[in-house]
Design an enzyme around this catalytic site. Sequence first.
Site, PDB file in Angstrom:
ATOM      1  N   LYS A  78       0.850  -1.194   0.000  1.00 14.61           N
ATOM      2  CA  LYS A  78       0.000   0.000   0.000  1.00 14.61           C
ATOM      3  C   LYS A  78       0.887   1.245   0.000  1.00 14.61           C
ATOM      4  O   LYS A  78       1.885   1.292   0.735  1.00 14.61           O
ATOM      5  CB  LYS A  78      -0.913  -0.016   1.234  1.00 14.61           C
ATOM      6  CG  LYS A  78      -1.975   1.093   1.252  1.00 14.61           C
ATOM      7  CD  LYS A  78      -2.873   1.007   2.491  1.00 14.61           C
ATOM      8  CE  LYS A  78      -3.986   2.037   2.476  1.00 14.61           C
ATOM      9  NZ  LYS A  78      -4.887   1.939   3.636  1.00 14.61           N
ATOM     10  N   SER A 159      -9.939   2.295   2.583  1.00 16.73           N
ATOM     11  CA  SER A 159      -8.973   2.981   1.760  1.00 16.73           C
ATOM     12  C   SER A 159      -8.004   2.045   1.031  1.00 16.73           C
ATOM     13  O   SER A 159      -7.372   2.463   0.067  1.00 16.73           O
ATOM     14  CB  SER A 159      -8.141   3.939   2.617  1.00 16.73           C
ATOM     15  OG  SER A 159      -7.361   3.238   3.561  1.00 16.73           O
ATOM     16  N   SER A 183     -10.524   0.142   6.782  1.00 13.62           N
ATOM     17  CA  SER A 183      -9.831   0.255   5.493  1.00 13.62           C
ATOM     18  C   SER A 183      -9.158  -1.024   5.011  1.00 13.62           C
ATOM     19  O   SER A 183      -8.680  -1.075   3.879  1.00 13.62           O
ATOM     20  CB  SER A 183      -8.785   1.362   5.557  1.00 13.62           C
ATOM     21  OG  SER A 183      -9.401   2.613   5.425  1.00 13.62           O
TER      22      SER A 183
END
Lengths: 495, 482, 95
Positions: A78, A159, A183
């Site tokens: 990420k 997210s 997320s």
Amino acid sequence: MHPTDFTLRGAIEALNEGLLTSEELTRAHLDAIQALNPQLNAYVTVMADQALAQAKASDARRREGIAGPLEGLPLAIKDLFCTAGARTTAGSRILENFVPPYESTVSGNLLRDGAVFLGKVNLDEFAMGSSNTTSSFGPVENPWSRANDPDTRLVPGGSSGGSAAAVAARLALGATATDTGGSIRQPAAFCGIAGIKPTYGRCSRFGIVAFASSLDQAGPVARTVEDCAILLRSMSGFDPKDSTSADVPVPDFAAACARGVKGLRIGVPKEYRLEGTPPEIERLWEQGLQWLRDQGAETVEISLPHTKYALPTYYIVAPAEASSNLARYDGVRFGLREAAKDSDLKDLYERTRAAGFGPEVKRRIMIGTYVLSAGYYDAYYLKAQKIRALIKRDFDQAFAGVDAIVTPATPSAAFGMDEKQDDPVTMYLNDVFTVTANLAGLPGLAVPAGLDAQGLPLGLQVIGKAFDEETVFAVGAAIETAADFRALPRLRAGV
Amino acid sequence: MTYTIDGKTGPWELVIGLEVHAQVTSQAKLFSGAATAFGAEPNTQVSFVDAGFPGMLPVINRDCVAQAVRTGLGLKAQVNLWSRFDRKNYFYADLPQGYQISQYAHPIIGTGAIEIELQDGSTKTIGITRLHLEQDAGKSLHDQHPTKSYIDLNRSGVALMEIVSEPDMRSPEEAGAYLTKLRQILRYLGTCDGNMDEGSMRADVNVSVRKAGEDYRTRCEVKNVNSIRFVMQAVEAEARRQIEVWEEGGEVQQETRLFDTARGVTRSMRSKEDAHDYRYFPDPDLPPLVLEQSWVDQLKASLPELPDARRARYVAMGLSPYDAHVLTLEKETAAYFETVAQGRDAKIAANWVMGDLFAAINRTKTSIAEPPVKAEYLGTLLDLMKDGTLSGTLAKAVFEAMVETGKSPGAIVEERGLRQVTDTGAIEGIVAGVLAANADKVAEYKSGKEKLFGFFVGQTMKAMQGKGNPALVNDAVKKLLS
Amino acid sequence: MSLDTAMVRRIASLARIRLEEEEVGRMQAELNGILGWIEQLQAVDTTGVEPMAGGGAVSLRLRDDVVTDGGMPEKVLANAPDRAGGYFAVPKVVE
């Protein structure tokens, strides 16, 4: 079988048996990224050369007999984890060209264990969002689509939308993610994969771009519960560089996946039966509980009375912390700088931050600034902290009588990219089932459990006691086994 | 007697409180492993934590906490076993994180007190409100470029103790005495080097004025005053300014001001576009700071002797209160004195330190920390006087030779043959010669001009190049004249 | 509690985010929407409840006072939008 179809566990075995090399496995993933990423937009930065070099080095280590636990496994990172020498953007224009000279502890742990990094994956800007539509690098597309409406592009959740989409579409064997209000779990559920937010303090936050420090936790997403367990073991561990890192032993989480649920007491919080939840989610939840009973667990109704206040509490605490955490993006030491010819320092700050942050980030900074400001602190921030304490107390009391709690992971399946965008509060409701675990600091796992009528994946959530991820994995693996989830997204490598 | 400033409408009292920022003596910064040494090249003592980089986290330095606890104990203050770090949010070029980590709501040290000594010999107790730990900011240089300010983050993250007094001071002298005493205590404790030139200690001075018997009026804060003398001047200048405002029918506005040292006046800092709103909240990166009582007890047991106790001990050793005061002002002076006095007469040691040594330091522009004569040598010199090797006069000569050469008194005595002559036969021989050469004066003496006795002694000493034992010379002159 | 435009501007200034004139109204509406929704928390009785600040550990760990970091000005300055020699540079600040 295409190399990208391996589970993480399967790939470890295949590499160990010499069925393929890390280089082959990595190349297969890089090819898949090249083919599918233009549509999915899961990767912000592909690190092909570095990945191949890492893979070759890994193959060499394996030949020398010094393979680490993740030796040669291609993963996605990420873009909130700082990676030394590789651009780290947090999905924001303000960090568009930021190259950290340091490695986050979690990504460093993965490298230590032999992992190969394919690249940095997309996310909502500064991890603020539930749809991956707030990224400055464009939205990520969910590789799944509705059976009767294949042309509507769906969000992957957020997210960690890039992480979940990449893993679901087989553009990585697994990915790192972070979870501040859901997320990890929400995008995992939307993309039909597993993901765990461990106990607060389990993974170091050092080197992860901060959103809300008291809520942020790193965790993995992968296609099976066991794969999550394998990744989490490497990601976890005490880090003296993070004052909130827990100095506790890291157990063999993968071993816990096989424990079974016989004799476990599973809590079913009545407050999670929300009005307006689609009946198929209610049904899936009941189905999941039945699977657990079938395997010898007992289910008990529990009460978490402050549940309905969790989301508004979160939307005070998280923006408050974020408003302070994001003050460092000021155009002075790194990142974007915007200034007019005659800008003084304040004007430089204001132009830089106006140009560098997107609308959702600005909204949250504004809310956070307001709830901390003189005259409003007690009514908002302090009040929220107290309700947070009550939410934690609810869980403490519930866990006196149960070993784990099972709930739906999300109030809906993945939605269309143009849906739910009008009103911020509607979007915030995505996190209604997940946010409580962040406020209480507890581990939460999302596991794919079935499909809705449109053929989209739905997930269940397992919440555990602090630092009892082992029970969470045991329950999650039991659901996974019973669900026997085999559906595949339309967009995926090797098709 | 209350200190007042006379305005047009009569006398005004001063009310003064000080917030002192004292840099904690430590190797590394409060929340990072970067060095704290003064004077390094710009941005060389900066970690990514200090520069507020993404993902960086603070981890607290144990010794900085210990220094704050020691200081609290030295100020006879309450040590809070539970304290917490908050964020003070504001934007400034040399504040990389966009917030300062400080202890706003729950400081590590609570109330305490300092006793100050005043010129007239009286003492007064000044209350300490609190002491808390916080990070320093970086440094902005505004004079290097016509349109730019330059930022050096070497100081960013250095541990500071903010020590807040009660508004108990009533005159510039008291403010100066408070700062002097606080600095003295910190230096004795070794928790702050007190070096105001290098910015290790800065004071924010809160001043208001009032008529006798009134409550407090509005105060102003004069920021960042960096010497004791300037603090005293700033107090006076600011009080006079406020008196003028009040007396002209105006109202003093609460504000932050700067002291212009060149002009001796305070001036308003450029008005901020924003009213301050620091949005303090608990730093979520830092759990509470929880101390063990046993650790605090250990620190307490290992505290050095503090100035008040040391002064009392010197008085008990036979020194005057004044001498004890002077010798304890600086830790290094006291240490020097103690080395000299060790096993010797304290009074004589004090006289030499405060007399000849201080004079030599002034003359040679050295300091007690790097003295012109080693304390051990001065002690030996005193021994040589005591055992009769040196007379007082010779001792002064040897002392001066030590200042010049840095050699030991023994070596100087040997080299220059400065040993005192105590052979009575030899002395009498020289006295006889002096008397023979001055027969006229001997006659005068014998006819009653007795003050010539000193002349004969002087001539003898001169003939002996000062090396005669004064008592024996005296005896010999007396004997041969009779 | 609802925000007027003056308050929206004040918050934007505190947060150092430039708001164009035409953005103020929209931001005001969005913030008031969120704040209106948050308002439900006032219904919770929190009498005697200790606020919960952090997520995890009960107390700070203390590290040793050893210099382990720094000494890398080039790395610290490498990402700077404007630098002058060993310094970061910003528009001149008048105190």
